[in-house]
Design a protein around this motif. Sequence first.
Motif, PDB file in Angstrom:
ATOM      1  N   TRP A  47       0.754  -1.156  -0.211  1.00 52.71           N
ATOM      2  CA  TRP A  47       0.100   0.121  -0.008  1.00 52.71           C
ATOM      3  C   TRP A  47       1.207   1.470   0.264  1.00 52.71           C
ATOM      4  O   TRP A  47       1.869   1.425   0.007  1.00 52.71           O
ATOM      5  CB  TRP A  47      -0.956  -0.298   1.419  1.00 52.71           C
ATOM      6  CG  TRP A  47      -2.342   0.338   1.025  1.00 52.71           C
ATOM      7  CD1 TRP A  47      -2.453   1.299   1.546  1.00 52.71           C
ATOM      8  CD2 TRP A  47      -3.178  -0.032   0.115  1.00 52.71           C
ATOM      9  NE1 TRP A  47      -3.773   1.887   1.001  1.00 52.71           N
ATOM     10  CE2 TRP A  47      -3.986   1.080   0.635  1.00 52.71           C
ATOM     11  CE3 TRP A  47      -3.732  -0.916  -0.224  1.00 52.71           C
ATOM     12  CZ2 TRP A  47      -5.238   0.216  -0.279  1.00 52.71           C
ATOM     13  CZ3 TRP A  47      -4.562  -1.849  -1.306  1.00 52.71           C
ATOM     14  CH2 TRP A  47      -5.513  -0.043  -1.051  1.00 52.71           C
ATOM     15  N   TRP A  87       1.446   3.067   2.511  1.00 56.19           N
ATOM     16  CA  TRP A  87       2.343   2.571   3.557  1.00 56.19           C
ATOM     17  C   TRP A  87       2.963   1.453   3.982  1.00 56.19           C
ATOM     18  O   TRP A  87       3.534   1.690   5.381  1.00 56.19           O
ATOM     19  CB  TRP A  87       1.507   3.352   4.869  1.00 56.19           C
ATOM     20  CG  TRP A  87       0.412   3.360   4.825  1.00 56.19           C
ATOM     21  CD1 TRP A  87      -0.909   4.177   4.052  1.00 56.19           C
ATOM     22  CD2 TRP A  87       0.058   1.897   4.749  1.00 56.19           C
ATOM     23  NE1 TRP A  87      -2.199   3.213   4.500  1.00 56.19           N
ATOM     24  CE2 TRP A  87      -1.775   1.841   4.421  1.00 56.19           C
ATOM     25  CE3 TRP A  87       0.692   0.405   5.082  1.00 56.19           C
ATOM     26  CZ2 TRP A  87      -2.623   0.741   4.549  1.00 56.19           C
ATOM     27  CZ3 TRP A  87      -0.630  -0.616   5.605  1.00 56.19           C
ATOM     28  CH2 TRP A  87      -2.216  -0.223   4.643  1.00 56.19           C
ATOM     29  N   CYS A 111     -10.311   1.226  -2.345  1.00 50.18           N
ATOM     30  CA  CYS A 111      -9.780   2.277  -3.805  1.00 50.18           C
ATOM     31  C   CYS A 111      -9.958   1.580  -4.661  1.00 50.18           C
ATOM     32  O   CYS A 111      -9.037   1.529  -5.433  1.00 50.18           O
ATOM     33  CB  CYS A 111      -7.990   2.354  -2.921  1.00 50.18           C
ATOM     34  SG  CYS A 111      -8.197   2.866  -1.347  1.00 50.18           S
ATOM     35  N   ASN A 163     -13.986   2.208   1.368  1.00 48.09           N
ATOM     36  CA  ASN A 163     -12.668   3.556   1.643  1.00 48.09           C
ATOM     37  C   ASN A 163     -12.838   3.553   0.280  1.00 48.09           C
ATOM     38  O   ASN A 163     -12.095   2.856  -1.033  1.00 48.09           O
ATOM     39  CB  ASN A 163     -11.795   3.038   1.993  1.00 48.09           C
ATOM     40  CG  ASN A 163     -10.619   4.327   1.755  1.00 48.09           C
ATOM     41  OD1 ASN A 163     -10.836   4.983   2.213  1.00 48.09           O
ATOM     42  ND2 ASN A 163      -9.481   4.088   1.636  1.00 48.09           N
ATOM     43  N   HIS A 175     -12.903  13.409   2.367  1.00 53.11           N
ATOM     44  CA  HIS A 175     -11.318  13.155   2.874  1.00 53.11           C
ATOM     45  C   HIS A 175     -10.199  14.330   2.434  1.00 53.11           C
ATOM     46  O   HIS A 175     -10.758  14.945   1.283  1.00 53.11           O
ATOM     47  CB  HIS A 175     -10.949  12.042   2.327  1.00 53.11           C
ATOM     48  CG  HIS A 175     -11.703  10.516   2.391  1.00 53.11           C
ATOM     49  ND1 HIS A 175     -10.855   9.354   1.739  1.00 53.11           N
ATOM     50  CD2 HIS A 175     -12.604  10.287   3.914  1.00 53.11           C
ATOM     51  CE1 HIS A 175     -11.725   8.595   2.641  1.00 53.11           C
ATOM     52  NE2 HIS A 175     -12.335   8.662   3.568  1.00 53.11           N
ATOM     53  N   TRP A 221      -7.305  15.767   1.553  1.00 58.09           N
ATOM     54  CA  TRP A 221      -6.353  15.388   0.581  1.00 58.09           C
ATOM     55  C   TRP A 221      -5.249  16.932  -0.029  1.00 58.09           C
ATOM     56  O   TRP A 221      -4.236  16.435  -0.505  1.00 58.09           O
ATOM     57  CB  TRP A 221      -5.902  14.199  -0.306  1.00 58.09           C
ATOM     58  CG  TRP A 221      -5.990  12.280   0.927  1.00 58.09           C
ATOM     59  CD1 TRP A 221      -7.152  12.206   1.120  1.00 58.09           C
ATOM     60  CD2 TRP A 221      -5.204  12.585   2.309  1.00 58.09           C
ATOM     61  NE1 TRP A 221      -7.053  11.327   2.213  1.00 58.09           N
ATOM     62  CE2 TRP A 221      -5.717  11.531   2.439  1.00 58.09           C
ATOM     63  CE3 TRP A 221      -3.667  12.608   2.075  1.00 58.09           C
ATOM     64  CZ2 TRP A 221      -5.148  11.020   3.462  1.00 58.09           C
ATOM     65  CZ3 TRP A 221      -3.152  11.919   3.147  1.00 58.09           C
ATOM     66  CH2 TRP A 221      -3.653  10.533   3.935  1.00 58.09           C
ATOM     67  N   GLU A 255     -10.717  11.467   6.684  1.00 55.22           N
ATOM     68  CA  GLU A 255      -9.401  11.034   6.307  1.00 55.22           C
ATOM     69  C   GLU A 255      -8.782  12.636   5.680  1.00 55.22           C
ATOM     70  O   GLU A 255      -9.384  12.976   5.559  1.00 55.22           O
ATOM     71  CB  GLU A 255      -9.035  10.486   5.209  1.00 55.22           C
ATOM     72  CG  GLU A 255      -9.037   8.699   5.202  1.00 55.22           C
ATOM     73  CD  GLU A 255      -9.098   8.032   4.033  1.00 55.22           C
ATOM     74  OE1 GLU A 255      -8.288   8.945   3.092  1.00 55.22           O
ATOM     75  OE2 GLU A 255      -9.715   7.069   4.102  1.00 55.22           O
ATOM     76  N   TRP A 261      -5.451  10.566   9.548  1.00 57.39           N
ATOM     77  CA  TRP A 261      -4.768   9.373   8.867  1.00 57.39           C
ATOM     78  C   TRP A 261      -3.600  10.189   9.005  1.00 57.39           C
ATOM     79  O   TRP A 261      -2.932   9.937   8.461  1.00 57.39           O
ATOM     80  CB  TRP A 261      -5.297   9.684   6.989  1.00 57.39           C
ATOM     81  CG  TRP A 261      -4.747   8.023   6.348  1.00 57.39           C
ATOM     82  CD1 TRP A 261      -3.092   8.075   6.197  1.00 57.39           C
ATOM     83  CD2 TRP A 261      -5.389   7.185   6.642  1.00 57.39           C
ATOM     84  NE1 TRP A 261      -2.768   6.503   5.491  1.00 57.39           N
ATOM     85  CE2 TRP A 261      -4.635   5.884   6.243  1.00 57.39           C
ATOM     86  CE3 TRP A 261      -7.067   6.440   6.454  1.00 57.39           C
ATOM     87  CZ2 TRP A 261      -4.883   4.618   5.517  1.00 57.39           C
ATOM     88  CZ3 TRP A 261      -6.979   5.450   6.318  1.00 57.39           C
ATOM     89  CH2 TRP A 261      -6.369   4.180   5.892  1.00 57.39           C
TER      90      TRP A 261
HETATM   91  C1  BMA Z   1      -6.909   7.300   1.831  1.00 54.40           C
HETATM   92  C2  BMA Z   1      -6.606   5.947   2.604  1.00 54.40           C
HETATM   93  C3  BMA Z   1      -5.438   4.849   2.343  1.00 54.40           C
HETATM   94  C4  BMA Z   1      -4.112   5.717   2.058  1.00 54.40           C
HETATM   95  C5  BMA Z   1      -3.977   6.909   1.938  1.00 54.40           C
HETATM   96  C6  BMA Z   1      -2.803   7.910   1.963  1.00 54.40           C
HETATM   97  O1  BMA Z   1      -7.039   7.906   0.924  1.00 54.40           O
HETATM   98  O2  BMA Z   1      -8.123   5.416   2.049  1.00 54.40           O
HETATM   99  O3  BMA Z   1      -6.007   4.278   0.856  1.00 54.40           O
HETATM  100  O4  BMA Z   1      -3.277   4.662   1.881  1.00 54.40           O
HETATM  101  O5  BMA Z   1      -5.379   7.882   2.048  1.00 54.40           O
HETATM  102  O6  BMA Z   1      -2.922   7.894   0.842  1.00 54.40           O
END
Ligand code: BMA
Length: 873
Positions: free
Chosen positions: A205, A207, A425, A462, A527, A529, A550, A639
Motif C-alpha cells: 500500500w 504505507w 480504493c 473506502n 477526505h 488530501w 481522512e 489518517w
Molecule cells: C487514503 C486511504 C488509503 C491511503 C491514504 C494515504 O485515502 O484511504 O488508501 O493509504 O489515503 O494515501
Amino acid sequence: MTLSTEAGTGSDTGPVSRTGTPTGTPTGTAASTPPAVRHDLGGEWQLTWLAGPDGTPAAIRDAALPAQVPGEVHTALLAARHLADPDVGLGETAQDWVGRSQWSYRRSFHFTPVPGTRTDLVADGLDTIAEVYVNGRHVGAARDQHLAYRWPVDDALEPGDNTVEVRFASAWDAALAHERAHGPLPSPYDEPYAHIRKTAANFGWDWGPHYVTAGIWRPIRLETYAGRIDHIRPLVTLAADHRSAEVTAHIRAEAPSGTSVLVELTGPDGRSAGNATGQVTGDETVLTLTVTDPELWWPVGLGGQPLYRLTARLDAADGTALDKTAVRLGMRSVAVDETPDALGTRWALVVNGRTVRVRGYNWIPDDTLPSRETPQRVAARIDQAVAGNANLLRVWGGGHFADQHFLDACDERGLLVWHDFLFACAAYCEDEETAALVTAEAEQAVARMSPHPSLVVWCGGNETVLGRHHWGWEDQIGERGWGAHYYLNVLPDVLARLDPTRPYVPNSPWSGALDADPATDTHGLSHLWDAWNEADYAHYRDHDPSFVAEMGWCGPAAWTTLERVLEGETPGPSSPLTRHHLRAIDGMHKLTRGLQPHVPAPAEGADWHFATQLVQARAVAAGVEWLRSRERCAGAVVWQLNDCWPAISWSAVDVAGIEKPLWYALRHSFAPRLATVQPVSPGPAHDPTGTAGLALTLVNDSVADWTPEVSVVRTSLDGQELARTRLEVSCPASGLLTLPLDPATAAPADPHAELLVVDTDGARTTWAYRPSRGLASPPPARTVTTSYADGALALTVTAESVLRDVCVFPDRLAAALGLPPHTLTSDTSLVTLLPGESHSFHITTRDGSALQGAEIPEPTLRLAVRSAEELTM
Ligand code: BMA
C-alpha cells in the motif's frame, strides 16, 4: 462447504468446559447428553513448502519446519531463520517467493468418539485459499481470509491418532487467476488485491510493503457436541427517554429437539438484570429482555462505560447443560444527524441523543504479519489513541475485521469504532462467487461484532465511490459491475436483517447519493488530501466540511526505528533505503515541498528527520484545529494512527509503538477543551499569516461549561512583551466560542519578529505571523540539565532565547540508559518556551520499571532535545 460464524465468544467457564480435550471418557454419563467440548488445535504444526517459483531457497524445498498456529508462513520462516527480517534493507524483495508458493500445515491429534455427539472442524480464519484434509480425506475448502469456516468431520475422524492438513495455494496466483477470468479491475496499485477476499494492504500500500501472507491466522479447533451455541447477537434499543432499554438476544444454536435456551443479563454491578427462557427452534431463537433505568454507556469524556453481560445456556431435555457462552454489551443509542444546513448536509454522530464531536484516527493493520498484532500490542495502541485525546478509531477497509480483543479494549475505554467493510480504493468484481463471499463475510462480521457498544458506524468501503467518480475507471469497467451492488444492496440488506441498530454509510467519502460527487465539502463525509498532495497545509483552511474521515501528512518513523532498517544509510532524500520505506506516491517530492514554505529543507540526516517530523506535526495540528474551530464540522479523523512496518508514512505512532511529534501535537489539538488561534478571513483567498486579523476560538467538547483564564501576549522574538490582554470568557458545554482578538494586542508591528502566545488554563498555543523560515529568530540558546527522581529522568530545558516546539526524542536516549529504544516515553513534547522559561520533560519506561541514574552524554542530549529554531539558524 458450510460457512459459519465464529463459535461462542464467551469466556465463561460455567458448567461447560470450552477447551477440554475430547480424548477421555465423555463428561456426561451414558444416560445424559454430553456437553459441548472444544478442543483447541493451536500450537505447533509442521510446515512444508509444496511448490513455488524458481527463486525459492533450496533449503526450504525439503524442510519441515515448526510453525505456530495461529500464525503465518512468514513468522514460521523468520523463527526458523529461513528468512531474514524483510523490513530491513531490501528484505521485502527477498521474501517475494513466500507469497508465490504453496504451503502445507499439518499436525496430529488424538480423538476419542463421544456417543451421541457430532464433531466439526472449526477454523476462525484461514489465509486464504486452502483445501483441508483430515486423515487424507478432503473435508473442506476456504476461499476468503475474512471468513470463519466450519466443516463436519465425523466421517473422516478415526478413534485414536488423526492428522489434519491445510494446504494453501498462493494467494497471488489465485488473485491473478480471478483477474484473468473476469478481466482486470482499476486500482491505484499494480497488484490484483481486489480479485481476492484477503487483506488488501497485504499486496502493498502507500504505507506498507508487499508481504503476501498465508497461514492459519486465527484459532482452529474441533468442536464435539450434541448441541451448541453458534453465537448470540444481542441488539440493544434504548428508549428515547433513556428510562428503559430492550435487549433482543438472537441465539443461533444447533440442538436436539426439546432443548431450551436460557439467557441471563447481569448488570455492571454483577447483579441479575433479567432473564428469559425459550425453546430452541429453527435457526435462531429470539428472547427479549427489558432493562429499566439502564446505566448508559458513553463515549470517552462524556460519561462512563458500564458493561452488561449476557449469558446464554442450552439445556437438553434431560437437564444437561449442553453449551454456554457470554458476551458483554452496553446500553446506548447511536444515530447519524444528516439534516440539511446552509452549505449542504450535516453528518454528525449522535450517541444517547448527544452530538459527539469526533476526534479520531484511522486504523490500519498494526503489523504486516497479523499474528504479531497481539492483544497486548493492540491494547497499547488503543491506549495511545485514548491518551492522545481521540474518541474514535476508523478501522479502514483495506485491512481486516477487528477481533474481539480490539473491540473489548474500545468498549472498556469508550473509544468509538467506525468499521469499514473490506473494500478499498478499487473496483470490485460482482461475480457470483465474490458476491456470495462478501455476503457471508458481512453476515459473520455483523453478527460477531453486534454486542460491542463501541461499534457505532458501519461503512461500505473506502474511496471506491470516489474512485468511480474521479479515477478514470470507465474504460476498464465498461458495462461491468464495480462494487456499487455491495455498497447499495448487499451490505444494507445484511444490516437490515442482522443489525438495524447502527447507522450505515455506503462509502467514505460520501455525499449522500451514488451520483453525487463525493469529493466536495458540502454534503456528508470528506477526505481532505489536497493540502498534502498539492499544496501547503495552510490550505486546510480552504475547507468547511461537515465531517472529515481522512486527512494527513507524511513524516518519518522515530530515528531508531528507521536506523534499524536503513543498513547504515543516513535518513534523507538521497538514501535509497529511506525511499524504499516511503511508499506515498511522489512522497519525497511532497515531503520536500511541504518543508519549503516553513523551514529551509535540510539535506539529510538528523535535521531532515526532525524537520519532516516537525512539519508533519504542525501540518495536521493546523488542519485539525481549523476544523474543530468550525461550527459546521462534527469530526476530524486523521489518517493514520499506526504503522505496519518501519515507514515514512502518515502515522502518529510508528511500528515500534513510538509516538512521533504528530502524536503530541494532536494530543494538544484533540484536547476536549482547546483554545486555538485562527485567521478571521479564511477561505480560498485566505491570508495564511493572519495579518488581516485573528480570532481565538474556544472549543469545549466536555459536558460542563468552561470558564478558563486566558492570557494573550504579543512578544518580540527576543523576548520583550509588547502587549498583553486577559480574557474572561465562558464556553458552554459541547459548544464553541469565537472571539475576534483586539488588534491592539494581536496585530503585529513587525510580523517577522513577533509571536502571539495564548495561555489557557495552563495549555499554550502560539501564533507566528510568518512561517518559521520567515521569522527573524535569534539563534537558539538553552541549557539542559538531567536529574533522576522516582524512577524517572527529568530533562529540564531552560530557554535563553525563544524556543518553539521543543521536542524530546526518548528513543535517542535509550542507548545511554542501556535500554531498547521503544521502551522509553516522554510525558510532553512540542513545548514552546519564551526566554527565561523552563520546562521539565519526564522520561519514563513504558513498563513502569525505574530508570537508573546513568549520565547522558552531551552529543546524545543534543540529538534528543531539539527546537524549531535549530532548523532556521
Ligand atoms: C487514503 C486511504 C488509503 C491511503 C491514504 C494515504 O485515502 O484511504 O488508501 O493509504 O489515503 O494515501
